[in-house]
Motif scaffolding. Structure first.
Motif, PDB file in Angstrom:
ATOM      1  N   ASN A  90       0.430  -1.092   0.515  1.00 41.10           N
ATOM      2  CA  ASN A  90      -0.526  -0.050  -0.231  1.00 41.10           C
ATOM      3  C   ASN A  90       0.590   1.084  -0.258  1.00 41.10           C
ATOM      4  O   ASN A  90       0.397   2.407  -0.205  1.00 41.10           O
ATOM      5  N   THR A 125       2.240  -1.467  -8.952  1.00 36.02           N
ATOM      6  CA  THR A 125       0.785  -0.080 -10.148  1.00 36.02           C
ATOM      7  C   THR A 125       2.224   0.877 -10.643  1.00 36.02           C
ATOM      8  O   THR A 125       2.050   1.797 -10.058  1.00 36.02           O
ATOM      9  N   GLU A 129      -0.077  -2.145  -5.083  1.00 36.54           N
ATOM     10  CA  GLU A 129      -0.998  -2.358  -4.618  1.00 36.54           C
ATOM     11  C   GLU A 129      -1.192  -4.136  -4.153  1.00 36.54           C
ATOM     12  O   GLU A 129      -2.546  -4.346  -3.663  1.00 36.54           O
TER      13      GLU A 129
END
Length: 160
Positions: free
Chosen positions: A59, A83, A114
């Protein structure tokens, strides 16, 4: 008195981590929790370009989405599946993949982890004087002054 000498070679993961997670002002600095940079270029006394070994926890993000006016940037993914978010959209990267960001094109970019596993990558950028950073998603502008980033609002008022 002798000058401190730089090492000849090291194990990159044993280089000291940067003590401050970000030079961004708040409220942006706290968004960089989960990012750990090891400034390999600085450790060797490099002055023309920087090299960081960067780890993103799950995260975490590499930076706010940004673009440079004069600095070219390059990343190489060593571990994990981040990403890449650019003006063109989102692309998942994997180990062995790389990406480059040409100075002056205004294409904002950053990495987002992610996944539930750590991401580790190398980031390389030059240190061209007079560079500026733009942040398309945030009220922030960066100006490189004497080798240090100065952050202001997009209307040039300082953060307090």
């Amino acid at each position: 008195m002798s000058e401190k000498s730089n090492p000849i070679a090291i194990i990159a993961t044993e280089a000291p981590a940067r003590s401050k997670p970000s030079s961004y002002p708040e409220p942006f600095a706290s968004l960089m929790l989960g990012r750990e940079k090891r400034r390999l270029g600085d450790l060797f006394g490099l002055t023309n370009f920087g090299v960081n070994l960067t780890r993103l926890a799950p995260n975490a993000v590499s930076a706010l989405r940004h673009a440079h006016t004069k600095q070219d940037e390059f990343i190489y993914i060593l571990q994990g599946y981040p990403t890449l978010h650019t003006d063109e959209g989102r692309s998942q990267l994997s180990p062995g993949m790389c990406a480059g960001f040409k100075a002056g094109n205004g294409n904002g970019h950053h990495l987002i982890n992610e996944t539930s596993e750590a991401v580790i990558y190398l980031e390389i950028g030059d240190r061209t004087p007079g560079d500026e950073g733009s942040y398309p998603d945030d009220d922030l502008k960066a100006i490189l002054v004497e080798g240090k980033w100065k952050f202001v609002h997009k209307d040039d008022t300082p953060y307090t």
